[in-house]
Motif scaffolding. Structure first.
Motif, short mmCIF file in Angstrom:
data_model
loop_
_atom_site.label_atom_id
_atom_site.label_comp_id
_atom_site.label_asym_id
_atom_site.label_seq_id
_atom_site.Cartn_x
_atom_site.Cartn_y
_atom_site.Cartn_z
N UNK A 81 -5.77 2.34 -14.18
CA UNK A 81 -4.44 1.79 -13.88
C UNK A 81 -3.45 2.93 -13.69
N UNK A 82 -2.56 2.71 -12.79
CA UNK A 82 -1.51 3.69 -12.54
C UNK A 82 -1.88 4.74 -11.50
N UNK A 83 -3.12 4.74 -11.05
CA UNK A 83 -3.53 5.70 -10.01
C UNK A 83 -2.96 5.24 -8.68
N UNK A 84 -2.16 6.09 -8.08
CA UNK A 84 -1.54 5.72 -6.80
C UNK A 84 -2.58 5.78 -5.67
N UNK A 85 -2.23 5.12 -4.58
CA UNK A 85 -3.11 5.15 -3.41
C UNK A 85 -3.26 6.58 -2.87
N UNK A 86 -2.16 7.36 -2.91
CA UNK A 86 -2.22 8.75 -2.46
C UNK A 86 -3.15 9.59 -3.34
N UNK A 87 -3.08 9.36 -4.65
CA UNK A 87 -3.95 10.11 -5.57
C UNK A 87 -5.41 9.74 -5.33
N UNK A 88 -5.67 8.45 -5.15
CA UNK A 88 -7.04 7.99 -4.89
C UNK A 88 -7.55 8.58 -3.57
N UNK A 89 -6.70 8.59 -2.57
CA UNK A 89 -7.07 9.15 -1.27
C UNK A 89 -7.38 10.64 -1.39
N UNK A 90 -6.57 11.37 -2.16
CA UNK A 90 -6.81 12.81 -2.35
C UNK A 90 -8.13 13.06 -3.06
N UNK A 91 -8.42 12.26 -4.07
CA UNK A 91 -9.69 12.40 -4.80
C UNK A 91 -10.86 12.08 -3.88
N UNK A 92 -10.74 10.97 -3.14
CA UNK A 92 -11.81 10.59 -2.21
C UNK A 92 -12.06 11.66 -1.15
N UNK A 93 -10.97 12.21 -0.61
CA UNK A 93 -11.10 13.24 0.43
C UNK A 93 -11.79 14.49 -0.12
N UNK A 94 -11.38 14.91 -1.32
CA UNK A 94 -11.98 16.10 -1.93
C UNK A 94 -13.46 15.85 -2.25
N UNK A 95 -13.77 14.68 -2.79
CA UNK A 95 -15.16 14.35 -3.10
C UNK A 95 -15.98 14.26 -1.81
N UNK A 96 -15.38 13.70 -0.77
CA UNK A 96 -16.07 13.60 0.52
C UNK A 96 -16.43 14.95 1.10
N UNK A 97 -15.56 15.95 0.92
CA UNK A 97 -15.85 17.29 1.42
C UNK A 97 -17.05 17.91 0.72
N UNK A 98 -17.30 17.51 -0.52
CA UNK A 98 -18.46 18.03 -1.23
C UNK A 98 -19.77 17.44 -0.70
N UNK A 99 -19.66 16.32 0.01
CA UNK A 99 -20.86 15.65 0.51
C UNK A 99 -21.13 15.95 1.99
#
Length: 152
Positions: A109-127
């Protein structure tokens, strides 16, 4: 004529000596790197033993040490790998998220859409294939040059 030949010979000898000295410098760099590879084998094995989602983050200090000691022919691969893991850590930290408990499908809870997008983008670069190639490159270098495996 002798003077020209003697001068040319001096230039050739000087060039060979300088090349030899520079090779010794690379040799020292490889020796330092290979010593670091051996030093980091156990911490890396421990980081990847459980195969959990935080293994790369746990391995980051070892990767940073290896990057610091890496010779020029493998520094780009270490830079890409370390940079991408650091980007993920930064995104998780900025969001105040614990990497061990983060679940993308059930974000805290409290995780913004921008924060989630940043985490997803960074994790995606690792893959990406580029990251996989960098991982393979550093492992191959350790096997070929240092005769010591780095297992991830």
């Amino acid at each position: 004529m002798r003077r020209v030949v003697g001068g040319a010979a001096t230039v050739v000898v000087a060039t060979v000596l300088l090349a030899g000295l520079s090779a010794c410098g690379d040799g020292d760099r490889f020796a330092d790197y290979c010593a670091e590879v051996e030093e980091q084998q156990k911490p890396l094995s421990e980081a990847f033993a459980g195969g959990g989602p935080t293994a790369l983050i746990e391995a980051l200090p070892s990767f940073q040490s290896l990057q610091e000691k890496s010779p020029g022919d493998i520094s780009d691969e270490w830079g890409l790998l370390v940079g991408r893991i650091e980007t993920l850590v930064d995104a998780l930290d900025a969001a105040g998220v614990d990497p061990a408990t983060y679940d993308r499908d059930a974000p805290p809870e409290g995780l913004s859409e921008d924060e989630k997008t940043a985490i997803d983008a960074a994790a995606g670069e690792l893959a990406t294939p580029a990251t996989a190639a960098a991982l393979e490159g550093v492992q191959q270098q350790a096997r070929d040059v240092c005769k010591a495996p780095l297992s991830f």
